[in-house]
Design a protein around this motif. Structure first.
Motif, PDB file in Angstrom:
ATOM      1  N   LYS B 173       0.822  -1.215   0.000  1.00 48.26           N
ATOM      2  CA  LYS B 173       0.000   0.000   0.000  1.00 48.26           C
ATOM      3  C   LYS B 173       0.853   1.261   0.000  1.00 48.26           C
ATOM      4  O   LYS B 173       0.403   2.290  -0.467  1.00 48.26           O
ATOM      5  CB  LYS B 173      -0.952  -0.022   1.190  1.00 48.26           C
ATOM      6  N   ALA B 176       1.592   3.161  -3.254  1.00 50.32           N
ATOM      7  CA  ALA B 176       0.660   4.174  -3.764  1.00 50.32           C
ATOM      8  C   ALA B 176       1.196   5.573  -3.531  1.00 50.32           C
ATOM      9  O   ALA B 176       0.915   6.488  -4.302  1.00 50.32           O
ATOM     10  CB  ALA B 176      -0.705   4.014  -3.100  1.00 50.32           C
ATOM     11  N   ALA B 179       2.959   7.702  -6.110  1.00 51.64           N
ATOM     12  CA  ALA B 179       2.197   8.499  -7.076  1.00 51.64           C
ATOM     13  C   ALA B 179       2.472   9.976  -6.887  1.00 51.64           C
ATOM     14  O   ALA B 179       2.474  10.745  -7.847  1.00 51.64           O
ATOM     15  CB  ALA B 179       0.707   8.211  -6.927  1.00 51.64           C
ATOM     16  N   THR B 187      -1.832   3.673  -8.579  1.00 52.28           N
ATOM     17  CA  THR B 187      -2.699   4.787  -8.181  1.00 52.28           C
ATOM     18  C   THR B 187      -2.596   5.972  -9.138  1.00 52.28           C
ATOM     19  O   THR B 187      -3.605   6.554  -9.535  1.00 52.28           O
ATOM     20  CB  THR B 187      -2.344   5.233  -6.752  1.00 52.28           C
ATOM     21  N   LEU B 188      -1.359   6.299  -9.527  1.00 58.62           N
ATOM     22  CA  LEU B 188      -1.180   7.446 -10.427  1.00 58.62           C
ATOM     23  C   LEU B 188      -1.789   7.166 -11.794  1.00 58.62           C
ATOM     24  O   LEU B 188      -2.490   8.005 -12.372  1.00 58.62           O
ATOM     25  CB  LEU B 188       0.315   7.761 -10.573  1.00 58.62           C
ATOM     26  N   ARG B 191      -5.424   7.516 -11.675  1.00 61.03           N
ATOM     27  CA  ARG B 191      -5.893   8.893 -11.675  1.00 61.03           C
ATOM     28  C   ARG B 191      -5.803   9.494 -13.066  1.00 61.03           C
ATOM     29  O   ARG B 191      -6.676  10.253 -13.492  1.00 61.03           O
ATOM     30  CB  ARG B 191      -5.063   9.708 -10.694  1.00 61.03           C
ATOM     31  N   TYR B 200     -14.436   8.622 -13.073  1.00 57.41           N
ATOM     32  CA  TYR B 200     -13.629   8.526 -11.856  1.00 57.41           C
ATOM     33  C   TYR B 200     -13.962   7.280 -11.053  1.00 57.41           C
ATOM     34  O   TYR B 200     -13.087   6.500 -10.681  1.00 57.41           O
ATOM     35  CB  TYR B 200     -13.846   9.767 -10.989  1.00 57.41           C
ATOM     36  N   MET B 201     -15.264   7.107 -10.779  1.00 55.94           N
ATOM     37  CA  MET B 201     -15.672   5.996  -9.918  1.00 55.94           C
ATOM     38  C   MET B 201     -15.210   4.658 -10.473  1.00 55.94           C
ATOM     39  O   MET B 201     -14.655   3.832  -9.763  1.00 55.94           O
ATOM     40  CB  MET B 201     -17.191   5.989  -9.746  1.00 55.94           C
ATOM     41  N   PHE B 204     -11.321   4.217 -10.063  1.00 54.97           N
ATOM     42  CA  PHE B 204     -10.851   4.096  -8.682  1.00 54.97           C
ATOM     43  C   PHE B 204     -11.359   2.815  -8.039  1.00 54.97           C
ATOM     44  O   PHE B 204     -10.644   2.157  -7.283  1.00 54.97           O
ATOM     45  CB  PHE B 204     -11.274   5.317  -7.868  1.00 54.97           C
ATOM     46  N   LEU B 205     -12.600   2.432  -8.359  1.00 56.29           N
ATOM     47  CA  LEU B 205     -13.115   1.177  -7.805  1.00 56.29           C
ATOM     48  C   LEU B 205     -12.339  -0.007  -8.368  1.00 56.29           C
ATOM     49  O   LEU B 205     -12.037  -0.969  -7.655  1.00 56.29           O
ATOM     50  CB  LEU B 205     -14.613   1.038  -8.091  1.00 56.29           C
ATOM     51  N   ALA B 207      -9.227  -0.002  -9.408  1.00 51.77           N
ATOM     52  CA  ALA B 207      -7.904  -0.041  -8.765  1.00 51.77           C
ATOM     53  C   ALA B 207      -8.023  -0.578  -7.350  1.00 51.77           C
ATOM     54  O   ALA B 207      -7.191  -1.368  -6.895  1.00 51.77           O
ATOM     55  CB  ALA B 207      -7.285   1.358  -8.749  1.00 51.77           C
ATOM     56  N   GLY B 208      -9.084  -0.146  -6.649  1.00 59.57           N
ATOM     57  CA  GLY B 208      -9.312  -0.663  -5.301  1.00 59.57           C
ATOM     58  C   GLY B 208      -9.460  -2.171  -5.318  1.00 59.57           C
ATOM     59  O   GLY B 208      -8.902  -2.876  -4.469  1.00 59.57           O
ATOM     60  N   TYR B 211      -6.007  -3.734  -5.704  1.00 64.55           N
ATOM     61  CA  TYR B 211      -5.253  -3.713  -4.442  1.00 64.55           C
ATOM     62  C   TYR B 211      -5.814  -4.753  -3.479  1.00 64.55           C
ATOM     63  O   TYR B 211      -5.074  -5.459  -2.797  1.00 64.55           O
ATOM     64  CB  TYR B 211      -5.325  -2.333  -3.797  1.00 64.55           C
ATOM     65  N   LEU B 212      -7.143  -4.824  -3.431  1.00 63.48           N
ATOM     66  CA  LEU B 212      -7.780  -5.770  -2.516  1.00 63.48           C
ATOM     67  C   LEU B 212      -7.414  -7.204  -2.896  1.00 63.48           C
ATOM     68  O   LEU B 212      -7.143  -8.042  -2.024  1.00 63.48           O
ATOM     69  CB  LEU B 212      -9.295  -5.571  -2.562  1.00 63.48           C
ATOM     70  N   THR B 215      -4.053  -7.957  -1.631  1.00 56.97           N
ATOM     71  CA  THR B 215      -4.088  -8.207  -0.186  1.00 56.97           C
ATOM     72  C   THR B 215      -4.633  -9.595   0.125  1.00 56.97           C
ATOM     73  O   THR B 215      -4.070 -10.321   0.947  1.00 56.97           O
ATOM     74  CB  THR B 215      -4.969  -7.147   0.495  1.00 56.97           C
TER      75      THR B 215
END
Lengths: 270, 240
Positions: B173, B176, B179, B187-188, B191, B200-201, B204-205, B207-208, B211-212, B215
């Protein structure tokens, strides 16, 4: 565990006297570095930015305290629900914690500010509501993101703390005829907080160290001010050095404050 | 909805391939930084435990400073000041300025940060080994290095693994944050994609979710590793 004495190499370094020769040499080197910093570096910008720096510092502290207090208030139910709550609710809290802890804070921040911010703008009802002037600022988004992240991390800590309170104490409370709520307020919560305090210290320090991220969504905190200084004066080292020093002092004070709290809370039989 | 999902496709009009490339860059930095951090951490823990007073104090300063300053600030300092310092040294030596790649700088930055934390984790883990085990190794006539390799390191693993796995998740994490200094990681890139398409949504979702996924997969691997490190041992929590 063994009762044998620990080998010499295994004893952790203790706080020793500052008058030991090598410490004196180290301190001399350190003093030399400070003199170099004062002599070769330019600090003439400092008075010009003093007021703004203090404002940024205030914003950083405000953000830290508001998010960690509200976040903690959210974390208590989050942790409790995972220990005793009904299964769907517990799973929901669990999922929330995993979701937030599994993604970087910077991403959450940008998702809220750029993503949600652009979605809000599409709804005329929101645009005409009294909230709109606030929703156009960056502060609420920074606050929300930091608070949610703190709540998720703390929720996990509180889950462990709630689960770790010895069952006998809760049974004793029940035997005294305490209701569920009284038992929670008088026994379970204080004992859990007491157990969690060292971890809470660490989490709060981490929270302080994630506050500069909000500067990336244009919230003006001390980091943002320093970035301004860097852009306007073209200096590389000086502002960053000052910034590191400020944060070092802040973390030091935070840890010290938590120590005091830890000492004040009675730990009978803990 | 369908239109936004098409933005995520791997081919050129979609940005899915760009996101995956960003993820690869993030993972490279995370792996490199974590490994560098482990090396620094092992050396640091050894220095703190067995080093002389000078080394101990210097290491204490290192861990205190790194743990007391935000990662973002450290990244800025190490990224700008670090590359600047390298070039000044090169200039002093009369060599041409080098162009430090973002990847190398990123790995260095994450590694220095991780090193401080893993120093503490490893030091604590080594301190929690029952002293009898070390004494047994000594009684067998093992040299200190052999005892370190055969007894101390494997015996500390169960104590260190929770902290080390935590550090790995933090490393993934922390990438990120790169960026902010303009390194093209997930992350960059996200964006940039979001800014270009205004979706945007969606980005970003997405990318989330990436990342998830990292993890969750890491969690599976960590659980397997823990099981293996703890084979034939009482769980450390149970031993307390």
């Amino acid at each position: 565990m063994s009762v044998l004495p620990e080998p010499a190499a295994y004893i952790a370094p203790k706080a020793r006297s500052l008058r030991e020769p090598h410490r004196i040499v180290l301190m001399l080197i350190f003093a030399g570095l400070i003199v170099c910093a004062a002599w070769f570096m330019r600090w003439d910008w400092l008075p010009r930015y003093q007021e703004r720096l203090l404002y940024g510092l205030w914003q950083t502290l405000l953000l830290l305290f508001s998010t960690s207090i509200v976040g903690f208030l959210l974390a208590v139910p989050l942790g409790l629900v995972q220990v005793t709550g009904p299964r769907p609710l517990a799973l929901l809290a669990r999922g929330f914690c995993t979701l937030i802890r599994g993604t970087p804070l910077l991403l959450q921040l940008w998702l809220l500010y750029y993503g949600l911010g652009s979605v809000f703008a599409q709804f005329p009802e929101i645009r005409s509501s009294f909230l709109w002037p606030y929703l156009r600022q960056a502060w609420p988004y920074g606050f929300t993101a930091l608070m949610i992240s703190f709540a998720a991390y703390e929720g996990e800590v509180m889950r462990g703390a709630f689960a770790g309170v010895p069952k006998g104490e809760l049974e004793a409370a029940r035997a005294f005829g305490m209701g569920r709520f009284t038992m929670f307020r008088r026994i379970w919560l204080p004992r859990a907080i007491h157990r969690a305090l060292p971890t809470l210290t660490g989490e709060t320090v981490l929270q302080l160290k994630s506050t500069p991220l909000v500067a990336t969504i244009t919230v003006v905190d001390v980091y943002a001010i320093i970035s301004r200084v860097r852009q306007e004066t073209f200096l590389t080292y000086e502002p960053l050095l000052l910034l590191a020093l400020i944060y070092l002092c802040l973390t030091g004070m935070l840890v010290y404050a938590f120590r005091l709290v830890e000492k004040r809370i009675p730990s009978r039989g803990a | 909805m369908d239109a936004t999902l098409q933005l995520l496709s791997l081919q050129s009009p979609g940005w899915g391939g760009v996101l995956l490339a960003g993820l690869a860059a993030s993972l490279q930095v995370a792996f490199g930084g974590y490994l560098l951090g482990l090396i620094i951490g092992t050396a640091g823990a050894a220095g703190k435990l067995w080093g002389g007073p000078v080394l101990r104090d210097v290491l204490e300063v290192y861990t205190t400073v790194v743990r007391g300053v935000p990662e973002l600030v450290l990244i800025l300092i190490l990224y700008y000041a670090g590359t600047d310092a390298v070039n000044q040294v090169m200039a002093l030596l009369g060599l041409p300025a080098v162009d430090i790649s973002g990847l190398a700088a990123g790995i260095f930055v994450i590694g220095v940060v991780q090193g401080a934390y893993s120093t503490e984790v490893l030091r604590g883990a080594i301190l929690s080994i029952p002293p009898g085990q070390i004494e047994a190794a000594r009684a067998y006539g093992m040299s200190p290095l052999l005892a370190l390799r055969r007894v101390t390191l494997p015996a500390m693993l169960p104590f260190a693994l929770p902290g080390l796995s935590n550090l790995w998740l933090i490393a993934t994490k922390d990438t990120a944050l790169l960026a902010v200094v303009g390194f093209a990681e997930l992350t960059l890139v996200t964006r940039q994609a979001a800014g270009t398409t205004k979706a945007y949504m969606t980005f970003f979702l997405a990318a989330g979710a990436l990342y998830l996924a990292v993890t969750l997969i890491s969690n599976l691997v960590i659980r397997a590793l823990e099981k293996r490190a703890l084979r034939g041992m009482v769980r450390p929590e149970a031993a307390l």
